[in-house]
Write an enzyme that holds these catalytic residues in place. Sequence first.
Site, mmCIF file in Angstrom:
data_model
loop_
_atom_site.group_PDB
_atom_site.id
_atom_site.type_symbol
_atom_site.label_atom_id
_atom_site.label_comp_id
_atom_site.label_asym_id
_atom_site.label_seq_id
_atom_site.Cartn_x
_atom_site.Cartn_y
_atom_site.Cartn_z
ATOM 1 N N GLY A 34 0.836 -1.207 0.000
ATOM 2 C CA GLY A 34 0.000 0.000 0.000
ATOM 3 C C GLY A 34 0.868 1.254 0.000
ATOM 4 O O GLY A 34 0.541 2.268 0.604
ATOM 5 N N GLY A 88 -0.463 4.918 -0.986
ATOM 6 C CA GLY A 88 -1.526 5.557 -0.210
ATOM 7 C C GLY A 88 -1.034 6.819 0.486
ATOM 8 O O GLY A 88 0.145 7.201 0.358
ATOM 9 N N ASP A 138 2.118 -1.739 -4.497
ATOM 10 C CA ASP A 138 0.710 -1.319 -4.426
ATOM 11 C C ASP A 138 -0.055 -2.090 -5.491
ATOM 12 O O ASP A 138 0.541 -2.786 -6.326
ATOM 13 C CB ASP A 138 0.591 0.210 -4.638
ATOM 14 C CG ASP A 138 -0.654 0.787 -3.954
ATOM 15 O OD1 ASP A 138 -0.496 1.586 -3.010
ATOM 16 O OD2 ASP A 138 -1.772 0.379 -4.335
ATOM 17 N N ASP A 158 -1.008 -7.465 -4.899
ATOM 18 C CA ASP A 158 -2.371 -7.461 -4.361
ATOM 19 C C ASP A 158 -2.306 -7.916 -2.908
ATOM 20 O O ASP A 158 -1.957 -9.060 -2.630
ATOM 21 C CB ASP A 158 -3.250 -8.422 -5.188
ATOM 22 C CG ASP A 158 -4.673 -8.505 -4.639
ATOM 23 O OD1 ASP A 158 -5.511 -9.144 -5.286
ATOM 24 O OD2 ASP A 158 -4.941 -7.926 -3.552
ATOM 25 N N TYR A 176 -14.854 -0.219 9.158
ATOM 26 C CA TYR A 176 -13.408 0.058 9.269
ATOM 27 C C TYR A 176 -12.958 -0.105 10.712
ATOM 28 O O TYR A 176 -11.981 -0.784 11.004
ATOM 29 C CB TYR A 176 -13.151 1.471 8.768
ATOM 30 C CG TYR A 176 -11.755 1.989 8.960
ATOM 31 C CD1 TYR A 176 -11.505 2.996 9.893
ATOM 32 C CD2 TYR A 176 -10.694 1.506 8.205
ATOM 33 C CE1 TYR A 176 -10.234 3.509 10.057
ATOM 34 C CE2 TYR A 176 -9.416 2.021 8.371
ATOM 35 C CZ TYR A 176 -9.195 3.021 9.302
ATOM 36 O OH TYR A 176 -7.936 3.524 9.472
ATOM 37 N N ILE A 215 -4.878 12.060 9.852
ATOM 38 C CA ILE A 215 -3.540 12.503 9.445
ATOM 39 C C ILE A 215 -3.643 13.516 8.313
ATOM 40 O O ILE A 215 -4.345 13.305 7.321
ATOM 41 C CB ILE A 215 -2.683 11.301 9.033
ATOM 42 C CG1 ILE A 215 -2.459 10.409 10.269
ATOM 43 C CG2 ILE A 215 -1.339 11.760 8.462
ATOM 44 C CD1 ILE A 215 -1.691 9.158 9.999
HETATM 45 C C1 VAH Z 1 -10.364 7.777 8.345
HETATM 46 N N1 VAH Z 1 -8.203 8.914 8.130
HETATM 47 O O1 VAH Z 1 -10.857 8.880 8.385
HETATM 48 C C2 VAH Z 1 -8.842 7.676 8.540
HETATM 49 C C3 VAH Z 1 -8.535 7.465 9.976
HETATM 50 C C4 VAH Z 1 -9.021 8.214 12.264
HETATM 51 C C5 VAH Z 1 -9.320 8.412 10.867
HETATM 52 O O2 VAH Z 1 -8.713 6.142 10.335
HETATM 53 O O3 VAH Z 1 -11.012 6.781 8.183
#
Ligand code: VAH
Length: 314
Positions: A6, A9, A32, A50, A140, A170
């Site tokens: 990755g 990214g 990537d 991959d 996530y 970030i």
């Molecule tokens: C997101 N930038 O927004 C990522 C991160 C804490 C946020 O995991 O999903």
Amino acid sequence: KILIIGACGQIGTELTTKLREIHGVNNVIASDINTRNLDLVNAGPFVILDAKNFNAIKDCCINHNIDTVYLMAALLSATGEKYPMEAWDLNMNSLFHVLNLAKDRQIKKIFWPSSIAVFGPTTPRENTPQHTVCEPTTVYGITKQVGERWCEYYHDIYGVDVRSIRYPGIISHKAMPGGGTTDYAVEIYHQAIKEGKYESFLSENTKLPMMFMDDAIKATTTIMAASKDQIKIRSSYNLSAISFTPNDIANSIKEEMPEFKISYKPDFRQAIADSWPSSIDDTAARKDWNWSHDFDLKKMTQEMLIQLKKKYKA
Ligand code: VAH
């Protein structure tokens, strides 16, 4: 040698550059799923890889004599809500692949990013502790919470040296973030330069834990350089730098660009942001491996505007 999965990214791009500075260009293999960042592809060894393909990762590690893997590929919070099963597939199976390679002693060390997304609405919102209730409400966040459990399990049961930090949002200027909820804090700087105004998809008082990319990279290289006995937490370390709202970041931009205008139009990402903490207690990281951040909001804003003005004026 080091493999970054990755690498194209938002974090991977700058992590690759920094690791090449530290370890030498030819000792860091960037990879990537595609060649979407040609500067990076042309700056040193690069392979199409991959992250969901175990045999491809294994062959790459054997062919390039890899002993350390930074797994930076994932679908982030906003994208994960649109494609839940794809997010589970990529985020979890890529982790299992590298953990199993380390279990089989094919590689020696792993970095795997977690996130403040592991926290949920029932987590204490201010100064969130290292050990606390984690009931994430995003796909996530679920993948990061479960991923942390597996990292700790593979360390405790199989002696795998996997290290992890819970990144906040970030902010960076080299590569755009991909599908996150904190992306507003990157877009705002680009729009400030291009249009002098920005419509925020989070409401003005949405306070979130954030960090400038240089600090995130510093934390990543620091935890990976620490000795094994310094790493007391094998799920994932809380990490913190600054917490701010869209109103705060807009005011910091107005200090440099008085004519900048902000407006607010919250969308589906507001509910994601509302489920996350406002600030994080990272005492453990500061104590165990001497973490400290360098960028406050003012310094970050100044750096972002300087770098983006160069980019857009170029
Ligand atoms: C997101 N930038 O927004 C990522 C991160 C804490 C946020 O995991 O999903």
